[in-house]
Scaffold this motif. Sequence first.
Motif, short mmCIF file in Angstrom:
data_model
loop_
_atom_site.label_atom_id
_atom_site.label_comp_id
_atom_site.label_asym_id
_atom_site.label_seq_id
_atom_site.Cartn_x
_atom_site.Cartn_y
_atom_site.Cartn_z
N ARG A 3 21.93 11.06 -21.00
CA ARG A 3 20.94 10.04 -21.37
C ARG A 3 21.61 8.87 -22.07
NH1 ARG A 3 16.95 14.10 -23.91
NH2 ARG A 3 16.25 15.16 -22.05
N ALA A 6 23.40 6.84 -19.47
CA ALA A 6 22.43 6.10 -18.66
C ALA A 6 21.87 4.92 -19.43
CB ALA A 6 21.32 7.02 -18.19
N THR A 11 29.23 5.07 -16.67
CA THR A 11 29.47 6.21 -15.80
C THR A 11 30.60 7.09 -16.34
OG1 THR A 11 30.96 4.86 -14.46
CG2 THR A 11 28.66 5.02 -13.72
N GLY A 32 19.30 14.66 -12.97
CA GLY A 32 19.58 13.25 -13.18
C GLY A 32 21.04 12.92 -13.40
N SER A 34 23.34 12.54 -11.37
CA SER A 34 23.86 11.61 -10.37
C SER A 34 23.74 10.15 -10.80
CB SER A 34 23.18 11.82 -9.02
OG SER A 34 21.78 11.57 -9.14
N LYS A 35 22.92 9.87 -11.79
CA LYS A 35 22.78 8.49 -12.26
C LYS A 35 24.03 8.00 -12.98
CE LYS A 35 17.82 8.93 -12.83
NZ LYS A 35 16.74 9.16 -13.77
N VAL A 36 24.80 8.93 -13.56
CA VAL A 36 25.97 8.52 -14.34
C VAL A 36 27.27 9.22 -13.94
CG1 VAL A 36 24.58 7.91 -16.35
CG2 VAL A 36 25.55 10.19 -16.20
#
Length: 178
Positions: A3, A6, A11, A32, A34-36
């Motif tokens: 979090r 993000a 990354t 989640g 894959s967001k970072v």
Amino acid sequence: MLRLLAARGETLAVAESLTGGLVAAEITAAPGASKVFRGSVTAYATDLKRDVLGVDGTLLAERGAVDPEVARQMADGVRKVLGADWGIATTGVAGPDPQDGQAVGTVYLAIAGPDVEGMRGYADGGAEGKVTAPRLNGDRSEIRMESVRSVLTLLLERLSGERAENGRAQDTEQNGGN
């Protein structure tokens, strides 16, 4: 930790040796991720540390793969190779036998962050990077799992610390510098 990354728009990439992919598995177990999370390199073999991650070959020949500077270069290398803002790395001896003259339980964990080019040395790289050397006990499995927990905690502390420092600076500015 995910979090925080993000929220910052940053990354993460991972270079692993003794943990053999366990850090990446722990990260990707979280929804989640894959967001970072950019990816990982499991460089178990010494030549991969050199050829893929860019660890200095002379350093590896002189000191072996279990070394704080090797950990730092692994973190820096994976960050560059995978195009991430942050790189973390694990190298060490999980056992059952010593390696490169290092005892079982000798572990080096590294973090490389933005502007890591300025980071030199391996006791503490300052604001951009850090290498720690926890002395771990237990069997092979315990040492590997504690290495995973420790490197992720180290990253979380670094991200939280930077956020807190930035928050204090903003607070000071908003209060007229007092």
